[in-house]
Design an enzyme around this catalytic site. Sequence first.
Site, PDB file in Angstrom:
ATOM      1  N   PRO A  83      47.455  41.342  31.569  1.00  0.00           N
ATOM      2  CA  PRO A  83      48.371  42.127  32.404  1.00  0.00           C
ATOM      3  C   PRO A  83      49.284  43.047  31.582  1.00  0.00           C
ATOM      4  O   PRO A  83      49.803  44.023  32.110  1.00  0.00           O
ATOM      5  CB  PRO A  83      49.167  41.077  33.177  1.00  0.00           C
ATOM      6  CG  PRO A  83      48.828  39.759  32.603  1.00  0.00           C
ATOM      7  CD  PRO A  83      47.585  39.907  31.790  1.00  0.00           C
ATOM      8  N   GLU A 129      46.251  30.255  32.511  1.00  0.00           N
ATOM      9  CA  GLU A 129      47.418  30.951  31.968  1.00  0.00           C
ATOM     10  C   GLU A 129      47.019  32.041  30.984  1.00  0.00           C
ATOM     11  O   GLU A 129      47.862  32.742  30.435  1.00  0.00           O
ATOM     12  CB  GLU A 129      48.374  29.965  31.291  1.00  0.00           C
ATOM     13  CG  GLU A 129      49.127  29.065  32.257  1.00  0.00           C
ATOM     14  CD  GLU A 129      49.842  29.854  33.342  1.00  0.00           C
ATOM     15  OE1 GLU A 129      50.570  30.803  33.025  1.00  0.00           O
ATOM     16  OE2 GLU A 129      49.636  29.514  34.520  1.00  0.00           O
ATOM     17  N   ARG A 176      29.791  55.048  36.087  1.00  0.00           N
ATOM     18  CA  ARG A 176      29.538  56.327  36.751  1.00  0.00           C
ATOM     19  C   ARG A 176      29.794  57.539  35.858  1.00  0.00           C
ATOM     20  O   ARG A 176      29.443  58.654  36.200  1.00  0.00           O
ATOM     21  CB  ARG A 176      30.294  56.416  38.077  1.00  0.00           C
ATOM     22  CG  ARG A 176      31.774  56.332  37.969  1.00  0.00           C
ATOM     23  CD  ARG A 176      32.394  56.052  39.316  1.00  0.00           C
ATOM     24  NE  ARG A 176      32.114  57.094  40.292  1.00  0.00           N
ATOM     25  CZ  ARG A 176      32.611  58.328  40.244  1.00  0.00           C
ATOM     26  NH1 ARG A 176      33.395  58.669  39.256  1.00  0.00           N
ATOM     27  NH2 ARG A 176      32.318  59.196  41.177  1.00  0.00           N
ATOM     28  N   ASP A 183      35.714  65.230  41.179  1.00  0.00           N
ATOM     29  CA  ASP A 183      36.445  64.003  41.475  1.00  0.00           C
ATOM     30  C   ASP A 183      37.915  64.127  41.093  1.00  0.00           C
ATOM     31  O   ASP A 183      38.248  64.830  40.159  1.00  0.00           O
ATOM     32  CB  ASP A 183      35.872  62.833  40.651  1.00  0.00           C
ATOM     33  CG  ASP A 183      34.693  62.184  41.343  1.00  0.00           C
ATOM     34  OD1 ASP A 183      34.546  62.367  42.556  1.00  0.00           O
ATOM     35  OD2 ASP A 183      33.934  61.484  40.649  1.00  0.00           O
TER      36      ASP A 183
HETATM   37  N1  SAH Z   1      50.067  33.819  32.204  1.00  0.00           N
HETATM   38  C1  SAH Z   1      49.786  35.215  32.291  1.00  0.00           C
HETATM   39  C2  SAH Z   1      48.968  35.527  33.535  1.00  0.00           C
HETATM   40  C3  SAH Z   1      47.610  34.932  33.517  1.00  0.00           C
HETATM   41  S1  SAH Z   1      46.625  35.502  34.825  1.00  0.00           S
HETATM   42  C4  SAH Z   1      51.097  35.979  32.276  1.00  0.00           C
HETATM   43  O1  SAH Z   1      52.133  35.357  32.263  1.00  0.00           O
HETATM   44  O2  SAH Z   1      51.109  37.195  32.278  1.00  0.00           O
HETATM   45  C5  SAH Z   1      45.022  34.996  34.303  1.00  0.00           C
HETATM   46  C6  SAH Z   1      44.149  36.044  33.681  1.00  0.00           C
HETATM   47  O3  SAH Z   1      43.882  37.074  34.621  1.00  0.00           O
HETATM   48  C7  SAH Z   1      44.724  36.757  32.470  1.00  0.00           C
HETATM   49  O4  SAH Z   1      44.494  36.021  31.296  1.00  0.00           O
HETATM   50  C8  SAH Z   1      43.946  38.068  32.468  1.00  0.00           C
HETATM   51  O5  SAH Z   1      42.702  37.933  31.824  1.00  0.00           O
HETATM   52  C9  SAH Z   1      43.703  38.307  33.947  1.00  0.00           C
HETATM   53  N2  SAH Z   1      44.650  39.278  34.524  1.00  0.00           N
HETATM   54  C10 SAH Z   1      45.709  39.006  35.301  1.00  0.00           C
HETATM   55  N3  SAH Z   1      46.337  40.129  35.688  1.00  0.00           N
HETATM   56  C11 SAH Z   1      45.665  41.156  35.150  1.00  0.00           C
HETATM   57  C12 SAH Z   1      45.823  42.577  35.179  1.00  0.00           C
HETATM   58  N4  SAH Z   1      46.825  43.163  35.847  1.00  0.00           N
HETATM   59  N5  SAH Z   1      44.922  43.330  34.506  1.00  0.00           N
HETATM   60  C13 SAH Z   1      43.919  42.753  33.820  1.00  0.00           C
HETATM   61  N6  SAH Z   1      43.714  41.418  33.755  1.00  0.00           N
HETATM   62  C14 SAH Z   1      44.569  40.624  34.401  1.00  0.00           C
END
Ligand code: SAH
Length: 254
Positions: free
Chosen positions: A88, A115, A152, A167
């Site tokens: 994230p 997590e 794509r 696009d």
């Molecule tokens: N504990 C983390 C959240 C884990 S969510 C924190 O505190 O930020 C579980 C998994 O989902 C992450 O390891 C990631 O691979 C994926 N994920 C979650 N949100 C994402 C996002 N916005 N973009 C890409 N991958 C994401």
Amino acid sequence: MRFFILTIFPNYFDCFKNYGIVRKAIKSGKVEVNPINLRDFTEDKHRTVDDVVYGGGPGMLLKPEPIFKAYDYIKTLSKNPYVLITEPWGRRFDQQFAKELSQKEDIVIICGRYEGVDERVKSIVNEEVSIGDFILSGGEPAAVVIMDSVIRLIPEVLSEEESLRVDSFSDGLLGYPNYTRPAEYRGMKVPDVLLSGNHRLISLWRRFMKLKKTYQKRPDLLEKAILSVEDRKMLDYIYKGKDFEDYLKGENIA
Ligand code: SAH
């Protein structure tokens, strides 16, 4: 181009692989989508992929060993894969990022779960990638988003290369509005100019509408877009709330 997705849910991608442009690209051999089951790279009889977090706290983490071993396996198939991990807090995914990735030969996407993953995995990662400021329950939906937009862009995947040019985002602006038949539906008419057969007028209208939509919905994009003298003239009208007819009259365009 080949994708290798490290995941604990390899079947998650069955649906993605079986529809539309992606399906065609795979069938024609232009792309491979290879989900790799992390459980195949575990050594205990329970095929454990996760463990508790050192230092305490809620939830589990993906263990490093299956990820490193799966990566070693991929290295026997690909000399120099580009490794992404979904996070994230990663670099925000956008069309520019997708373009960059479409130039690569082999891409690995590590999908977090629970997590997240053990921090040491980062030693094999080229870039962390996020699809937006929200939390998913795993990296798989992010991997699907990334692969779809990259596939794509691979040459000859889209039958009409034209659509790449028009696009949204391809030239830094949003796309123009489109209509199909019927010419009138429930009292709503297709703009006359599109029925006129006048191609020069149509392309001016489309440019005007692209600029107008971008100004209304994503003004931030206008700051970075490359604009011609004609574009700036159109924008003068748009800023004043004038429409395409006003522009034609004001600029003496028949
Ligand atoms: N504990 C983390 C959240 C884990 S969510 C924190 O505190 O930020 C579980 C998994 O989902 C992450 O390891 C990631 O691979 C994926 N994920 C979650 N949100 C994402 C996002 N916005 N973009 C890409 N991958 C994401």
